[in-house]
Design a protein around this motif. Sequence first.
Motif, mmCIF file in Angstrom:
data_model
loop_
_atom_site.group_PDB
_atom_site.id
_atom_site.type_symbol
_atom_site.label_atom_id
_atom_site.label_comp_id
_atom_site.label_asym_id
_atom_site.label_seq_id
_atom_site.Cartn_x
_atom_site.Cartn_y
_atom_site.Cartn_z
ATOM 1 N N GLU A 273 51.998 34.464 41.057
ATOM 2 C CA GLU A 273 51.616 33.905 39.895
ATOM 3 C C GLU A 273 50.625 32.765 39.837
ATOM 4 O O GLU A 273 49.892 32.768 39.093
ATOM 5 C CB GLU A 273 52.884 33.833 38.839
ATOM 6 N N LEU A 274 51.175 31.941 40.759
ATOM 7 C CA LEU A 274 50.211 30.699 40.730
ATOM 8 C C LEU A 274 48.902 30.751 41.249
ATOM 9 O O LEU A 274 48.071 30.070 41.015
ATOM 10 C CB LEU A 274 51.061 29.685 41.693
ATOM 11 N N ASP B 123 47.064 33.319 41.167
ATOM 12 C CA ASP B 123 46.300 34.135 40.054
ATOM 13 C C ASP B 123 45.859 32.897 39.447
ATOM 14 O O ASP B 123 44.735 32.958 38.881
ATOM 15 C CB ASP B 123 47.055 35.197 39.383
ATOM 16 N N GLU B 124 46.774 31.963 38.940
ATOM 17 C CA GLU B 124 46.067 30.790 37.961
ATOM 18 C C GLU B 124 45.040 29.986 38.945
ATOM 19 O O GLU B 124 44.091 29.669 38.190
ATOM 20 C CB GLU B 124 47.269 29.999 37.734
ATOM 21 N N LEU C 264 41.721 31.802 38.897
ATOM 22 C CA LEU C 264 41.122 31.581 37.619
ATOM 23 C C LEU C 264 40.444 30.266 37.487
ATOM 24 O O LEU C 264 39.157 30.132 36.869
ATOM 25 C CB LEU C 264 41.883 31.886 36.353
ATOM 26 N N ARG D 78 44.998 20.653 41.173
ATOM 27 C CA ARG D 78 46.119 20.865 40.243
ATOM 28 C C ARG D 78 47.175 19.852 40.585
ATOM 29 O O ARG D 78 47.862 19.157 39.769
ATOM 30 C CB ARG D 78 46.727 22.305 40.797
#
Length: 462
Positions: A155-156, A158-159, A162, A174
Amino acid sequence: MAERRLFAGPAVRRLRRDAAMTQAAMAEALDISPSYLNLIENGQRPLTATVMVKLAERFDFDVASLGGEEVPGGQAGLRRRLADPRFADLGIGAQEVEEWLQAAPTTAAAFARLFDAAPEQTSETQAEPAEVAAVRRAIEQWRNHFADLDARAEELADELRLAGGDLYGTIAERLRTRHQLGIRVLPSDVMPDRLRWLDWHARQLMLNELLRPASRTFQAAATLGQMEAKDQIDALVAGAEFAETAAAKLFERHLIQYFAAALMMPYGRFLRACDATGYDLLLLQRRFGAGFEQVAHRLTTLQRVGARGLPFFMLRIDRAGQVSKRYAGASQSPLVDGDGRCPLWAIHEAFSRPGEVVADLVELEDGTRWFTQSRTVAAPGSTGTNAPARFAVCVGVDAKVAAPLVAARGIDLMRQPATPIGLGCRRCTRSGCVQRSMPPIGRALRFREGERGVSAFDFAGD
């Protein structure tokens, strides 16, 4: 719908005894006959899906635990332990092992725990420290696949994709924006004994300049994982219920590093790349910006339900043959056990061919075959030293399933001659081996007047 078949008699028996119930009382609660419950408890009938649902509803019982392995490695792991030469004269067969696990899994687990903790009766090995052995057991029980960590990392990842840019840059951004942490790369003489140092007071993550790009990304990803996967990691550590704080800390470090690798090589994309490239190790390195050792470790984790990769094991040794990393994964390979390595195995040859992937098809005494690939790696931060640390990292898989590997193309994995190896001289009973340095455990030495064999040791039973 066909009902699932699961033999779990001992677990049901323990549940009944913990509830202080007779067989008749539990049978009534489950809407089955006492005679049928007796057959279930004695392993003569399987648990059906209907009975499992009733167990969950009426006893607040997690039926998922019924499928768990009380012995690390399951039946294959127990057979591997009983294959030790110390038990050779007992002639224990596979059927007996299966019956033992079905009838008394708790005593089998107790035996496995004692066997893993006890030193081998040999001068060439020493028992693992208790905390290391405990962590190894915990990892084995999960088969080195932690679904919650993989899901969070994917999930991370994919973030971060983007957000664009390279992974290291997006992790750094981040850390800066979400956690108010900057990254500084410091000279090696400022951090002579550290690769990474998180200074909370200065809000800085310090990285040693000797780290290669892949290692630099890995260390940044590990720092991010400490904060953004903390809940998942804490839950796994708490669930392991270690008796020693040191074991809990070692397991936590393993999980942090697991997350970092999962962030660099997200499960779905990495598995698709493995399938598409034939598990080409060097191509996977380049595609994911990872090191050889990072890729090798990641291969041992691909056991997601419904999307499994090949069951790899991984081993890392130094020039003296000492093991510093070992992961059986789902392979259940005996090659990761113990500290003795066979000198005929090409994992040792990797040191004389630095940077080259050395493939080998090996056959153990029991006839099982393994396809292995080994390559040297430098320890992180050792670049530029007078005596840089070198290791040989090996990944292997059962030859029966190795056909998809690009490195195995053109090899008849089941009929082509393989290198006959053992599990170290003290555990190997092959006779006539010119490389033998010690006789096997449990075998009496034999001397014949006027004769000298090719091996320095002749022993009974061959």
